[in-house]
Write a protein that holds these residues in place. Structure first.
Motif, PDB file in Angstrom:
ATOM      1  N   GLY A 442      44.109  36.535  36.390  1.00  0.00           N
ATOM      2  CA  GLY A 442      44.402  37.738  35.637  1.00  0.00           C
ATOM      3  C   GLY A 442      44.424  37.626  34.107  1.00  0.00           C
ATOM      4  N   VAL A 443      43.864  36.628  33.750  1.00  0.00           N
ATOM      5  CA  VAL A 443      43.362  36.656  32.205  1.00  0.00           C
ATOM      6  C   VAL A 443      42.456  37.838  32.018  1.00  0.00           C
ATOM      7  CG1 VAL A 443      42.712  35.388  30.135  1.00  0.00           C
ATOM      8  CG2 VAL A 443      43.908  34.552  31.918  1.00  0.00           C
ATOM      9  N   LEU A 444      41.505  38.161  32.614  1.00  0.00           N
ATOM     10  CA  LEU A 444      40.467  39.047  32.507  1.00  0.00           C
ATOM     11  C   LEU A 444      40.788  39.977  33.590  1.00  0.00           C
ATOM     12  CD1 LEU A 444      37.336  36.971  31.865  1.00  0.00           C
ATOM     13  CD2 LEU A 444      38.795  38.189  30.140  1.00  0.00           C
ATOM     14  N   VAL A 445      40.101  41.250  33.452  1.00  0.00           N
ATOM     15  CA  VAL A 445      40.287  42.356  34.440  1.00  0.00           C
ATOM     16  C   VAL A 445      38.897  42.559  34.965  1.00  0.00           C
ATOM     17  CG1 VAL A 445      41.050  44.700  35.038  1.00  0.00           C
ATOM     18  CG2 VAL A 445      41.975  43.565  33.369  1.00  0.00           C
ATOM     19  N   PRO A 446      38.754  42.523  36.319  1.00  0.00           N
ATOM     20  CA  PRO A 446      37.367  42.606  36.575  1.00  0.00           C
ATOM     21  C   PRO A 446      36.590  43.967  36.715  1.00  0.00           C
ATOM     22  CG  PRO A 446      38.640  42.469  38.579  1.00  0.00           C
ATOM     23  CD  PRO A 446      39.416  42.299  37.463  1.00  0.00           C
ATOM     24  N   ASP A 447      35.372  44.399  36.468  1.00  0.00           N
ATOM     25  CA  ASP A 447      35.005  45.831  36.633  1.00  0.00           C
ATOM     26  C   ASP A 447      34.890  46.176  38.186  1.00  0.00           C
ATOM     27  OD1 ASP A 447      34.119  45.383  33.851  1.00  0.00           O
ATOM     28  OD2 ASP A 447      32.054  44.524  34.453  1.00  0.00           O
ATOM     29  N   HIS A 448      34.835  45.361  38.951  1.00  0.00           N
ATOM     30  CA  HIS A 448      34.932  45.884  40.467  1.00  0.00           C
ATOM     31  C   HIS A 448      35.234  44.384  41.328  1.00  0.00           C
ATOM     32  CE1 HIS A 448      30.899  44.755  42.059  1.00  0.00           C
ATOM     33  NE2 HIS A 448      30.463  45.402  41.016  1.00  0.00           N
ATOM     34  N   GLY A 449      35.842  44.736  42.478  1.00  0.00           N
ATOM     35  CA  GLY A 449      35.955  43.294  43.437  1.00  0.00           C
ATOM     36  C   GLY A 449      37.419  43.321  43.430  1.00  0.00           C
ATOM     37  N   SER A 450      37.899  42.265  44.306  1.00  0.00           N
ATOM     38  CA  SER A 450      39.437  42.243  44.390  1.00  0.00           C
ATOM     39  C   SER A 450      39.780  40.475  44.518  1.00  0.00           C
ATOM     40  CB  SER A 450      39.825  42.778  45.848  1.00  0.00           C
ATOM     41  OG  SER A 450      39.020  42.113  46.846  1.00  0.00           O
ATOM     42  N   VAL A 451      40.930  40.416  44.254  1.00  0.00           N
ATOM     43  CA  VAL A 451      41.449  38.860  44.477  1.00  0.00           C
ATOM     44  C   VAL A 451      42.933  39.113  45.377  1.00  0.00           C
ATOM     45  CG1 VAL A 451      42.584  37.125  43.264  1.00  0.00           C
ATOM     46  CG2 VAL A 451      40.832  38.518  42.024  1.00  0.00           C
ATOM     47  N   HIS A 452      42.868  38.246  46.361  1.00  0.00           N
ATOM     48  CA  HIS A 452      43.894  38.105  47.382  1.00  0.00           C
ATOM     49  C   HIS A 452      44.273  36.922  47.352  1.00  0.00           C
ATOM     50  CE1 HIS A 452      41.680  41.790  48.647  1.00  0.00           C
ATOM     51  NE2 HIS A 452      42.671  42.171  49.416  1.00  0.00           N
ATOM     52  N   LEU A 453      45.642  36.627  47.262  1.00  0.00           N
ATOM     53  CA  LEU A 453      46.279  35.503  47.247  1.00  0.00           C
ATOM     54  C   LEU A 453      47.636  35.543  48.178  1.00  0.00           C
ATOM     55  CD1 LEU A 453      47.160  32.736  45.668  1.00  0.00           C
ATOM     56  CD2 LEU A 453      48.700  33.976  44.246  1.00  0.00           C
ATOM     57  N   LEU A 454      47.290  34.469  49.191  1.00  0.00           N
ATOM     58  CA  LEU A 454      48.163  34.348  50.489  1.00  0.00           C
ATOM     59  C   LEU A 454      48.343  35.781  51.259  1.00  0.00           C
ATOM     60  CD1 LEU A 454      51.318  32.432  48.864  1.00  0.00           C
ATOM     61  CD2 LEU A 454      49.504  31.615  50.409  1.00  0.00           C
ATOM     62  N   GLY A 455      47.167  36.578  51.159  1.00  0.00           N
ATOM     63  CA  GLY A 455      46.883  37.696  51.953  1.00  0.00           C
ATOM     64  C   GLY A 455      47.356  39.037  51.462  1.00  0.00           C
ATOM     65  N   GLU A 456      47.737  38.614  49.901  1.00  0.00           N
ATOM     66  CA  GLU A 456      48.271  40.107  49.132  1.00  0.00           C
ATOM     67  C   GLU A 456      47.109  40.253  47.994  1.00  0.00           C
ATOM     68  OE1 GLU A 456      51.823  41.147  46.012  1.00  0.00           O
ATOM     69  OE2 GLU A 456      51.849  39.165  46.883  1.00  0.00           O
ATOM     70  N   ASP A 457      46.695  41.444  48.038  1.00  0.00           N
ATOM     71  CA  ASP A 457      45.916  41.861  46.855  1.00  0.00           C
ATOM     72  C   ASP A 457      46.694  41.881  45.522  1.00  0.00           C
ATOM     73  OD1 ASP A 457      44.205  43.153  45.136  1.00  0.00           O
ATOM     74  OD2 ASP A 457      43.520  44.775  46.574  1.00  0.00           O
ATOM     75  N   VAL A 458      46.134  40.976  44.650  1.00  0.00           N
ATOM     76  CA  VAL A 458      46.866  40.887  43.344  1.00  0.00           C
ATOM     77  C   VAL A 458      46.114  41.281  42.342  1.00  0.00           C
ATOM     78  CG1 VAL A 458      48.231  38.923  44.321  1.00  0.00           C
ATOM     79  CG2 VAL A 458      46.063  38.289  43.204  1.00  0.00           C
ATOM     80  N   THR A 459      44.823  42.062  42.660  1.00  0.00           N
ATOM     81  CA  THR A 459      43.947  42.294  41.438  1.00  0.00           C
ATOM     82  C   THR A 459      44.572  43.188  40.505  1.00  0.00           C
ATOM     83  OG1 THR A 459      42.409  42.610  43.571  1.00  0.00           O
ATOM     84  CG2 THR A 459      41.545  43.471  41.224  1.00  0.00           C
ATOM     85  N   GLY A 460      45.775  44.101  40.650  1.00  0.00           N
ATOM     86  CA  GLY A 460      46.182  44.815  39.486  1.00  0.00           C
ATOM     87  C   GLY A 460      47.257  44.129  39.136  1.00  0.00           C
ATOM     88  N   LEU A 461      47.588  42.922  39.350  1.00  0.00           N
ATOM     89  CA  LEU A 461      48.922  42.231  38.747  1.00  0.00           C
ATOM     90  C   LEU A 461      48.586  41.539  37.467  1.00  0.00           C
ATOM     91  CD1 LEU A 461      50.652  40.962  41.868  1.00  0.00           C
ATOM     92  CD2 LEU A 461      51.056  43.067  40.866  1.00  0.00           C
ATOM     93  N   ALA A 462      49.491  41.280  36.520  1.00  0.00           N
ATOM     94  CA  ALA A 462      49.312  40.644  35.392  1.00  0.00           C
ATOM     95  C   ALA A 462      49.278  39.347  35.430  1.00  0.00           C
ATOM     96  CB  ALA A 462      50.579  41.126  34.377  1.00  0.00           C
ATOM     97  N   ALA A 463      48.853  38.543  34.511  1.00  0.00           N
ATOM     98  CA  ALA A 463      48.748  37.053  34.762  1.00  0.00           C
ATOM     99  C   ALA A 463      50.164  36.535  35.085  1.00  0.00           C
ATOM    100  CB  ALA A 463      48.081  36.507  33.460  1.00  0.00           C
ATOM    101  N   HIS A 464      51.054  36.677  34.135  1.00  0.00           N
ATOM    102  CA  HIS A 464      52.423  36.177  34.593  1.00  0.00           C
ATOM    103  C   HIS A 464      52.927  36.680  35.790  1.00  0.00           C
ATOM    104  CE1 HIS A 464      53.645  40.193  33.097  1.00  0.00           C
ATOM    105  NE2 HIS A 464      55.042  39.901  33.755  1.00  0.00           N
ATOM    106  N   VAL A 465      52.808  37.671  36.474  1.00  0.00           N
ATOM    107  CA  VAL A 465      53.264  37.875  37.779  1.00  0.00           C
ATOM    108  C   VAL A 465      52.376  37.173  39.022  1.00  0.00           C
ATOM    109  CG1 VAL A 465      53.520  39.855  39.249  1.00  0.00           C
ATOM    110  CG2 VAL A 465      53.707  40.279  36.913  1.00  0.00           C
ATOM    111  N   ARG A 466      51.093  37.063  38.623  1.00  0.00           N
ATOM    112  CA  ARG A 466      50.232  36.138  39.575  1.00  0.00           C
ATOM    113  C   ARG A 466      50.871  34.634  39.476  1.00  0.00           C
ATOM    114  NH1 ARG A 466      44.103  38.233  39.145  1.00  0.00           N
ATOM    115  NH2 ARG A 466      44.593  40.212  38.739  1.00  0.00           N
TER     116      ARG A 466
END
Length: 646
Positions: A442-466
């Motif tokens: 979460g330090v950088l925001v992607p132009d596109h694509g997604s990140v899933h942690l333990l099955g949860e989409d965390v792409t829109g979450l801030a770094a401290h929340v992740r």
């Protein structure tokens, strides 16, 4: 930069200091030793001390530069006048002394909003503009300042007794200084103060520990505003009347000098410097106004007579001391004292090393162990929220892309990290590996694509929340606060576990003491597992590169994250430690049950520990498979070694 002391002032010590601070001026005043003039000198020193501590919250703790901070002091004084002036609201001093700092804290919050996007010089320019806006506009408005005559502030009353004498009012001011000191010492010993330290060291590192950087920056400005507003209350009731000429811009510069000369981050140094610079202008003026000196000045030629004017000489002397301090001890008086103490401790450490290892010289200060110590095996803290459990991958990255200008740093990269595996991410320098780490965390925001942690989409979450979701990471450059000790870094890494409200930390009550005790126990267990007990109080900057890397890995593990992301963990380690690192990483997977995503340039280490490998080149994933299969692919060999010569 002076390391902040992390020892809170206990209630018994606070009560004792408060009683002494109040009683001594009263006794000295009763004996005739403290007349109004001497009391006034000490009062200005006490006020400058609180104002200096206000700036220190920003500059010394949170690393935010303000060059217009005295405007907040002025705002506090004008607000106190509004609340306590009999012609206005006519509230008691105690009420005004609470409401005025709260109003100033709210203004500090507003001043801090630009700090969410600006840093360094640009932020300093904004704060300069703030002071001039207050000085040329707000402080000269008729409803606030009542014209050139100014706004009166009566001396406080306690019941039916007016604190009209200098000694009586000084006793009140000394009591306020002790209260501010107590709150400030609790601040530095709480999660709030450690969050400030993390932000000052590196905002990305702070976010990786679960610290909401934006929130704590604004908290720093707000709390600093409360301190400054209290200094304004103290000053207004000391001088009796305030107007727009009371708070010139030079006073903001003097506050910076006080903090830097005293020692950025050092309460003792700042209070000492404040006492000196606070009293200095009054002493200059009183010296010049004596009959003997004034007659000598009158006999001087015009230019020399003007130069002898006391106005501004405090700033001239302050500037000279600032230059001397920066040249000799950039951390101020406190750093000079600390360096002397650390040199003594370092000599003692060398002697103990020589006694334990006769075959080495006493000059070997690194004291590197031939083996990497065991990593801490700590259970998941109870203070964290329940995490999702999934049978799928711990981390799944889908088609991540990001560009910087015209450079495609990451190009549709996808990878998957199964549970309880060590997955390597390798590639030549500039391949985009660390950028992928920054996108995942979460330090950088992607132009596109997604990140899933333990099955949860965390792409829109801030770094401290992740981080709270279960991500722990290390950095290419050591991700620690280097100016504080090893133990304090392990406490900082547990920020997300410290569930008490920040206000409890400031007063050392409620759940804060119990939670801090639990965090300390956990930090001590980690130190014991590392065998680093003797380094517990050592500032991180005094450790060797390999030792710092070990502490960083321990900090990433102290909250038992679901995914540990290690960015070149062998960097800076001695060869003996690197040889043993593979065993420790295997322990991390096999014994501690952790899942690891590893960036590493040491190919033998990667081949030894990784279950799977991803190879990146030019921002794209080039290959994926088992280490033996991947490393032999021609495209991978070409990426590392280049095209074969014809």
């Amino acid at each position: 930069m002076t390391a902040v002391g992390m020892t809170p002032t206990t209630w018994p010590r606070f009560a004792t200091a408060l009683a002494i601070a109040v009683v001594v001026p009263l006794v000295l005043g009763g004996l005739g030793i403290l007349n109004d003039y001497r009391s006034g000198l000490l009062a200005i020193g006490a006020i400058t001390a609180v104002a200096g501590l206000a700036l220190n919250v920003l500059l010394g703790y949170a690393g935010q530069l303000s060059l217009g901070h005295y405007a907040l002091v002025g705002f506090g004084a004008f607000m106190a006048a509004k609340f306590t002036d009999p012609v206005e609201l006519g509230l008691p001093f105690a009420v005004g002394a609470v409401l005025a700092p709260l109003c100033t804290g709210a203004l500090g919050f507003v001043v801090g909003l630009p700090a969410l996007r600006l840093k360094g010089l640009y932020l300093a320019v904004v704060t300069i503009g703030f002071h001039f806006a207050m000085d040329q506009g707000f402080f000269q408005s008729a409803p606030l300042s009542k014209g050139s005559g100014g706004t009166p502030l009566p001396r406080p009353w306690i019941g039916t007794f007016e604190l009209s004498s200098g000694a009586h009012y000084l006793a009140l001011l000394c009591g306020i200084v002790v209260i501010v000191w107590w709150v400030d010492s609790n601040l530095t010993a709480s999660k709030l103060g450690r969050a400030f330290q993390g932000i000052r060291a590196d905002e990305d590192v702070a976010a990786s520990f679960g610290i909401d950087v934006a929130r704590y920056k604004l908290t720093a400005f707000t709390l600093s505003g409360v301190y400054a507003g209290l200094a304004g209350v103290m000053l207004g009731h000391q001088i009796g009347v305030v107007n727009f000429q009371t708070f010139p811009f030079e006073k903001s510069l003097l506050l910076v000098i006080v903090v830097v000369v005293g020692g950025v981050g050092s309460r003792v140094g700042i209070v000492t410097a404040a006492a000196f610079f606070g009293v200095l202008p009054v002493l200059f003026e009183s010296l010049v106004n004596t009959s003997v000196v004034s007659s000598l000045i009158e006999d001087l030629p015009g230019p020399l007579s003007n130069a002898a004017d006391p106005q501004g000489w405090d700033l001239i002397l302050g500037a000279a001391l600032l230059l001397f301090t920066v040249a000799r001890n950039p951390g101020g008086l406190a750093e000079g004292v600390r360096h002397a103490r650390e040199d003594r401790e370092q000599r003692q450490l060398k002697r103990s090393i020589a006694a334990r290892r006769d075959e080495e010289t006493a000059g070997d200060a690194d004291d590197e162990s031939p083996e990497m110590p065991a990593l801490p095996d700590l259970p998941r803290p109870s203070g964290l929220p329940e995490r999702r459990h999934t049978t799928g991958p711990v981390l799944e990255v889908r088609d991540l892309s990001i560009s910087f200008g015209g450079l495609r740093a990451v190009d549709n990269a996808s990878l998957s990290v199964p549970p309880n595996r060590i997955v390597g991410l390798i590639g030549p320098n500039g391949a985009g590996k660390t950028t992928v780490f920054n996108l995942v965390t979460g330090v950088l925001v992607p132009d596109h694509g997604s990140v899933h942690l333990l099955g949860e989409d965390v792409t829109g979450l801030a770094a401290h929340v992740r981080a709270r979701r279960g991500l722990g990471r290390t950095f290419q450059n050591i991700g620690l606060a280097r100016d504080i000790s090893v133990r304090e870094n392990l406490l900082l890494a547990q920020h997300q576990v410290a569930s008490y409200a920040d206000g409890w930390g400031l007063i050392g009550l409620g759940p804060a003491p119990a939670v801090e005790s639990e965090l300390g126990t956990r930090a001590d267990e980690a130190l014991g597992a590392l065998g680093f007990e003797r380094f517990a109080d050592t500032p991180v900057r005094n450790l060797s590169g390999g030792q710092q890397r070990i502490v960083e890995i321990a900090a990433a593990l102290v909250t038992a994250p679901e995914l540990v992301m290690l960015d070149e963990p062998s960097a800076g380690m001695a060869p003996a430690l690197v040889e043993n690192l593979a065993e420790r990483l295997s322990d991390l997977r096999d014994d501690l049950g952790r899942t690891v995503l590893l960036i590493e340039h040491n190919i033998p280490l990667v081949m030894d520990v990784c279950d799977e490998l991803y190879v990146m080149d030019a921002g794209a994933v080039l290959a994926h498979g088992t280490p033996a299969d991947v490393i032999s692919e021609p495209a991978v060999v070409t990426a590392y070694l280049g095209e074969p010569a014809l």
